[in-house]
Design a protein around this motif. Structure first.
Motif, mmCIF file in Angstrom:
data_model
loop_
_atom_site.group_PDB
_atom_site.id
_atom_site.type_symbol
_atom_site.label_atom_id
_atom_site.label_comp_id
_atom_site.label_asym_id
_atom_site.label_seq_id
_atom_site.Cartn_x
_atom_site.Cartn_y
_atom_site.Cartn_z
ATOM 1 N N PRO A 171 -6.541 -2.788 18.506
ATOM 2 C CA PRO A 171 -6.420 -3.840 19.377
ATOM 3 C C PRO A 171 -5.302 -4.809 19.340
ATOM 4 C CG PRO A 171 -8.927 -3.195 18.751
ATOM 5 C CD PRO A 171 -7.707 -2.809 17.713
ATOM 6 N N ALA A 172 -5.023 -5.188 18.084
ATOM 7 C CA ALA A 172 -3.991 -6.090 17.941
ATOM 8 C C ALA A 172 -2.375 -5.687 18.249
ATOM 9 C CB ALA A 172 -4.092 -6.357 16.463
ATOM 10 N N LEU A 173 -2.156 -4.353 18.451
ATOM 11 C CA LEU A 173 -1.141 -3.672 19.016
ATOM 12 C C LEU A 173 -0.947 -3.504 20.444
ATOM 13 C CD1 LEU A 173 -0.795 -0.972 16.143
ATOM 14 C CD2 LEU A 173 0.092 -3.263 16.038
ATOM 15 N N VAL A 196 1.964 -5.189 12.847
ATOM 16 C CA VAL A 196 1.196 -5.442 11.347
ATOM 17 C C VAL A 196 2.102 -5.040 10.242
ATOM 18 C CG1 VAL A 196 -1.024 -5.029 12.219
ATOM 19 C CG2 VAL A 196 0.326 -3.110 11.449
ATOM 20 N N PRO A 197 1.962 -6.041 9.274
ATOM 21 C CA PRO A 197 2.898 -5.908 7.982
ATOM 22 C C PRO A 197 2.375 -4.709 7.191
ATOM 23 C CG PRO A 197 1.114 -7.672 7.593
ATOM 24 C CD PRO A 197 1.120 -7.058 9.007
ATOM 25 N N GLY A 198 1.252 -4.196 7.328
ATOM 26 C CA GLY A 198 0.849 -2.693 6.728
ATOM 27 C C GLY A 198 -0.260 -2.232 7.061
ATOM 28 N N VAL A 199 -0.593 -0.740 6.867
ATOM 29 C CA VAL A 199 -1.648 -0.235 7.337
ATOM 30 C C VAL A 199 -2.128 0.469 6.053
ATOM 31 C CG1 VAL A 199 -2.581 1.565 8.874
ATOM 32 C CG2 VAL A 199 -0.877 0.010 9.483
ATOM 33 N N ARG A 200 -3.606 0.419 5.814
ATOM 34 C CA ARG A 200 -4.131 1.138 5.010
ATOM 35 C C ARG A 200 -4.389 2.460 5.496
ATOM 36 N NH1 ARG A 200 -5.128 1.084 -0.269
ATOM 37 N NH2 ARG A 200 -6.975 2.121 -1.118
ATOM 38 N N GLY A 201 -4.103 3.497 5.162
ATOM 39 C CA GLY A 201 -4.502 4.817 5.803
ATOM 40 C C GLY A 201 -5.649 5.528 5.357
ATOM 41 N N ALA A 229 0.388 11.334 8.340
ATOM 42 C CA ALA A 229 0.484 10.832 9.880
ATOM 43 C C ALA A 229 -0.914 10.655 10.299
ATOM 44 C CB ALA A 229 1.112 11.940 10.832
ATOM 45 N N HIS A 230 -1.588 11.679 9.914
ATOM 46 C CA HIS A 230 -3.255 11.316 10.614
ATOM 47 C C HIS A 230 -3.877 10.103 9.880
ATOM 48 C CE1 HIS A 230 -4.028 14.854 13.298
ATOM 49 N NE2 HIS A 230 -3.121 15.331 12.400
ATOM 50 N N ALA A 231 -3.555 9.977 8.448
ATOM 51 C CA ALA A 231 -3.819 8.700 7.744
ATOM 52 C C ALA A 231 -3.404 7.564 8.189
ATOM 53 C CB ALA A 231 -3.759 9.020 6.429
ATOM 54 N N VAL A 232 -2.186 7.649 8.812
ATOM 55 C CA VAL A 232 -1.745 6.456 9.462
ATOM 56 C C VAL A 232 -2.300 6.153 10.695
ATOM 57 C CG1 VAL A 232 0.486 5.493 10.240
ATOM 58 C CG2 VAL A 232 0.549 6.444 8.118
ATOM 59 N N HIS A 233 -2.418 7.041 11.574
ATOM 60 C CA HIS A 233 -3.042 7.018 12.824
ATOM 61 C C HIS A 233 -4.517 6.452 12.752
ATOM 62 C CE1 HIS A 233 -4.996 8.556 16.534
ATOM 63 N NE2 HIS A 233 -3.732 8.173 17.099
ATOM 64 N N GLU A 234 -5.204 6.856 11.629
ATOM 65 C CA GLU A 234 -6.636 6.562 11.286
ATOM 66 C C GLU A 234 -6.331 5.193 11.046
ATOM 67 O OE1 GLU A 234 -9.685 7.147 7.661
ATOM 68 O OE2 GLU A 234 -8.980 8.696 8.624
ATOM 69 N N GLY A 235 -5.757 4.691 10.140
ATOM 70 C CA GLY A 235 -5.446 3.221 9.761
ATOM 71 C C GLY A 235 -4.818 2.254 10.966
ATOM 72 N N LEU A 236 -4.340 2.816 12.007
ATOM 73 C CA LEU A 236 -3.877 2.000 13.142
ATOM 74 C C LEU A 236 -5.056 1.911 14.096
ATOM 75 C CD1 LEU A 236 -0.315 3.313 14.040
ATOM 76 C CD2 LEU A 236 -0.848 1.158 13.133
ATOM 77 N N ALA A 237 -6.276 2.717 14.052
ATOM 78 C CA ALA A 237 -7.288 2.562 14.934
ATOM 79 C C ALA A 237 -8.393 1.770 14.657
ATOM 80 C CB ALA A 237 -7.977 4.116 15.004
ATOM 81 N N ARG A 238 -8.110 1.302 13.277
ATOM 82 C CA ARG A 238 -9.006 0.307 12.806
ATOM 83 C C ARG A 238 -9.186 -0.996 13.263
ATOM 84 N NH1 ARG A 238 -8.143 2.052 6.633
ATOM 85 N NH2 ARG A 238 -9.052 4.374 6.710
#
Length: 82
Positions: A43-45, A51-56, A73-82
């Motif tokens: 939501p912040a995006l 965001v300075p970092g994403v934990r995937g 890529a899927h791990a990054v996407h998952e991290g962005l969805a948090r």
């Protein structure tokens, strides 16, 4: 909604990717991120934030660079969805 992901630095702790395979890994990450839907992004995006970092999520090691890139890529996407 469009989400632009700019990864300035990708840190893979404990992963040894040979230098010759790094371009294939990068291409696989970029290609898979482009295929993933942008719904579910953090939501912040939604309003143009950053965001300075994403934990995937988890990534299974040991496969070829293109497979590993897809998992990243899927791990990054998952991290962005948090």
């Amino acid at each position: 909604m469009n989400v632009r992901v700019d990864i300035g630095r990708l840190v893979l702790d404990g992963v040894d990717v040979p230098i010759a395979e790094r371009p294939a890994l990068q291409a696989a990450v970029e290609a898979e991120l482009g295929r993933l839907p942008d719904r579910g992004a953090a939501p912040a995006l939604a309003s143009g934030g950053a965001v300075p970092g994403v934990r995937g999520g988890d990534v299974r090691l040991g496969g070829p660079a293109p497979e590993l890139g897809g998992q990243i890529a899927h791990a990054v996407h998952e991290g962005l969805a948090r």
